[in-house]
Motif scaffolding. Structure first.
Motif, short mmCIF file in Angstrom:
data_model
loop_
_atom_site.label_atom_id
_atom_site.label_comp_id
_atom_site.label_asym_id
_atom_site.label_seq_id
_atom_site.Cartn_x
_atom_site.Cartn_y
_atom_site.Cartn_z
N GLN A 125 0.83 -1.21 0.00
CA GLN A 125 0.00 0.00 0.00
C GLN A 125 0.86 1.26 0.00
OE1 GLN A 125 -2.48 -0.45 3.47
NE2 GLN A 125 -3.42 -2.33 2.68
N ALA A 126 1.94 1.23 0.77
CA ALA A 126 2.84 2.38 0.81
C ALA A 126 3.49 2.61 -0.55
CB ALA A 126 3.90 2.18 1.88
N LYS A 127 3.90 1.53 -1.18
CA LYS A 127 4.51 1.64 -2.51
C LYS A 127 3.50 2.15 -3.53
CE LYS A 127 8.19 0.46 -3.38
NZ LYS A 127 9.48 1.21 -3.42
N ALA A 128 2.28 1.63 -3.47
CA ALA A 128 1.24 2.05 -4.41
C ALA A 128 0.87 3.51 -4.22
CB ALA A 128 -0.01 1.17 -4.23
N ALA A 129 1.03 4.02 -3.00
CA ALA A 129 0.75 5.43 -2.71
C ALA A 129 1.87 6.35 -3.18
CB ALA A 129 0.51 5.62 -1.22
N GLY A 130 2.92 5.76 -3.73
CA GLY A 130 4.03 6.57 -4.24
C GLY A 130 5.00 7.03 -3.18
N LEU A 131 4.95 6.43 -2.00
CA LEU A 131 5.85 6.84 -0.92
C LEU A 131 7.22 6.20 -1.07
CD1 LEU A 131 3.42 6.46 2.12
CD2 LEU A 131 4.15 8.60 1.04
N ARG A 132 8.26 6.95 -0.75
CA ARG A 132 9.58 6.36 -0.60
C ARG A 132 9.56 5.57 0.71
NH1 ARG A 132 11.72 12.27 -0.96
NH2 ARG A 132 11.10 12.78 -3.10
N ILE A 133 10.20 4.42 0.73
CA ILE A 133 10.11 3.53 1.89
C ILE A 133 11.51 3.22 2.41
CG2 ILE A 133 9.25 1.34 2.77
CD1 ILE A 133 7.26 1.28 0.47
N GLY A 134 11.70 3.46 3.70
CA GLY A 134 12.96 3.13 4.34
C GLY A 134 12.75 2.25 5.55
N LEU A 135 13.82 1.65 6.03
CA LEU A 135 13.79 0.85 7.24
C LEU A 135 14.91 1.32 8.15
CD1 LEU A 135 12.98 -2.80 7.76
CD2 LEU A 135 15.20 -2.01 8.61
N ILE A 136 14.60 1.48 9.43
CA ILE A 136 15.59 1.91 10.42
C ILE A 136 15.53 0.93 11.58
CG2 ILE A 136 16.45 3.79 11.85
CD1 ILE A 136 14.77 5.73 10.19
N SER A 137 16.59 0.15 11.77
CA SER A 137 16.54 -0.91 12.76
C SER A 137 17.78 -0.95 13.63
CB SER A 137 16.39 -2.27 12.06
OG SER A 137 16.46 -3.33 13.00
N ASN A 138 17.57 -1.01 14.96
CA ASN A 138 18.63 -1.43 15.87
C ASN A 138 18.73 -2.95 15.76
OD1 ASN A 138 18.91 1.20 16.66
ND2 ASN A 138 18.19 0.89 18.76
N THR A 139 19.89 -3.46 15.42
CA THR A 139 19.98 -4.86 15.03
C THR A 139 20.14 -5.82 16.20
OG1 THR A 139 22.33 -4.46 14.62
CG2 THR A 139 20.87 -4.42 12.73
N GLY A 140 20.59 -5.36 17.35
CA GLY A 140 20.76 -6.27 18.47
C GLY A 140 21.87 -7.28 18.21
N MET A 141 21.54 -8.57 18.35
CA MET A 141 22.55 -9.62 18.22
C MET A 141 22.60 -10.22 16.82
SD MET A 141 23.21 -9.23 21.39
CE MET A 141 24.30 -10.48 22.08
N THR A 142 21.78 -9.71 15.91
CA THR A 142 21.70 -10.24 14.54
C THR A 142 22.19 -9.18 13.56
OG1 THR A 142 19.80 -11.60 15.18
CG2 THR A 142 20.16 -11.27 12.83
N PRO A 143 23.06 -9.52 12.62
CA PRO A 143 23.59 -8.51 11.71
C PRO A 143 22.61 -8.12 10.61
CG PRO A 143 24.45 -10.65 11.12
CD PRO A 143 23.67 -10.85 12.40
#
Length: 253
Positions: A125-143
């Motif tokens: 839905q976000a992509k269809a709405a024309g939004l740029r999409i990012g991810l911001i994650s604290n990774t913890g113990m997994t890279p």
């Protein structure tokens, strides 16, 4: 208000659902993997001794993240190995260190979290709405490299225009820099961007303090009673599937 052009998502308990049992199971795989690799090299350690080294590593990394910074995945594993025995990192052949790193990382796939049932639809839905999409994650113990592989396996990776993992940039939420870095990668301004996440401090406060809008997914963390105005999200939802409606509502205000 500027038009909304960009949405960034948290990962844990937002797009992926995890629990303590899975976390403990992954930890056990890491400990046993390290024990077996070291035994083959001729270094034998009791599993409880290795567990305490792992706990010390966790505390070290947590203290770094409290400064809105992070360690690389290799640095994290080296801290873990160094806690098992001083100087052990330097004594180990490269292939043994790589074997321990592989066990540490691949435990994520032995006991994986579940992608949220609504993750694909919300990102679509976000992509269809024309939004740029990012991810911001604290990774913890997994890279971050493991997360990319996992997202790709579940047909979620291609939705993102950029992904920011704390172990790769050595910055952590709720610090301003990890949000600003992601927005620069997206070519977006904070005032035209909204961040979605479950953690009041890391996601809501982190986004609000750089001028982004925020959507809080309730149910995983409580808002502290002494939380200031920066802990107030622009919208709160009870489930991920309600996020796009919340973003549209923010845009109309």
């Amino acid at each position: 208000m500027p038009s909304m052009t960009t949405v960034t998502f948290d990962l844990w308990q937002t797009l992926l659902l995890d629990n303590r049992e899975l976390g403990r199971a992954r930890a056990q795989v890491r400990l046993e993997g390290a024990q077996n690799a070291l035994k083959q090299f001729g270094e034998e350690y009791d599993l409880e001794h290795i567990r305490e080294a792992y706990r010390s590593c966790y505390r070290h990394c947590h203290a770094v993240r409290d400064q809105n910074l992070d360690v690389s995945f290799q640095e994290q594993v080296e801290v873990f190995i160094g806690n098992i025995s001083p100087g052990l990192v330097d004594r180990l052949p490269e292939e043994v260190g790589q074997e321990i790193m592989a066990a540490y990382s691949d435990s994520f796939f032995v006991h994986p979290p579940l992608p949220h049932v609504d993750a694909f639809n919300v990102l679509s839905q976000a992509k269809a709405a024309g939004l740029r999409i990012g991810l911001i994650s604290n990774t913890g113990m997994t890279p971050g490299v493991a997360f990319r592989k996992f997202l790709d396996q579940h047909n979620l990776l291609d939705f993102f225009d950029t992904l920011t993992f704390s172990d790769e940039v050595k910055l952590a939420k709720p610090g301003k820099e990890i949000f600003l870095l992601t927005l620069r990668e997206l070519g977006s301004e904070p005032t035209e961007s909204v961040h979605v996440g479950d953690h009041v401090k890391n996601d809501v406060v982190g986004a609000n303090q750089v001028g982004m809008r925020s959507v809080w997914i309730e149910g995983f963390y409580e808002k502290p009673e002494d939380a200031g105005p920066e802990a107030n999200a622009d919208a709160s939802v009870s489930q991920l599937g309600m996020v796009m409606a919340a973003i549209q509502d923010i845009h109309r205000r």
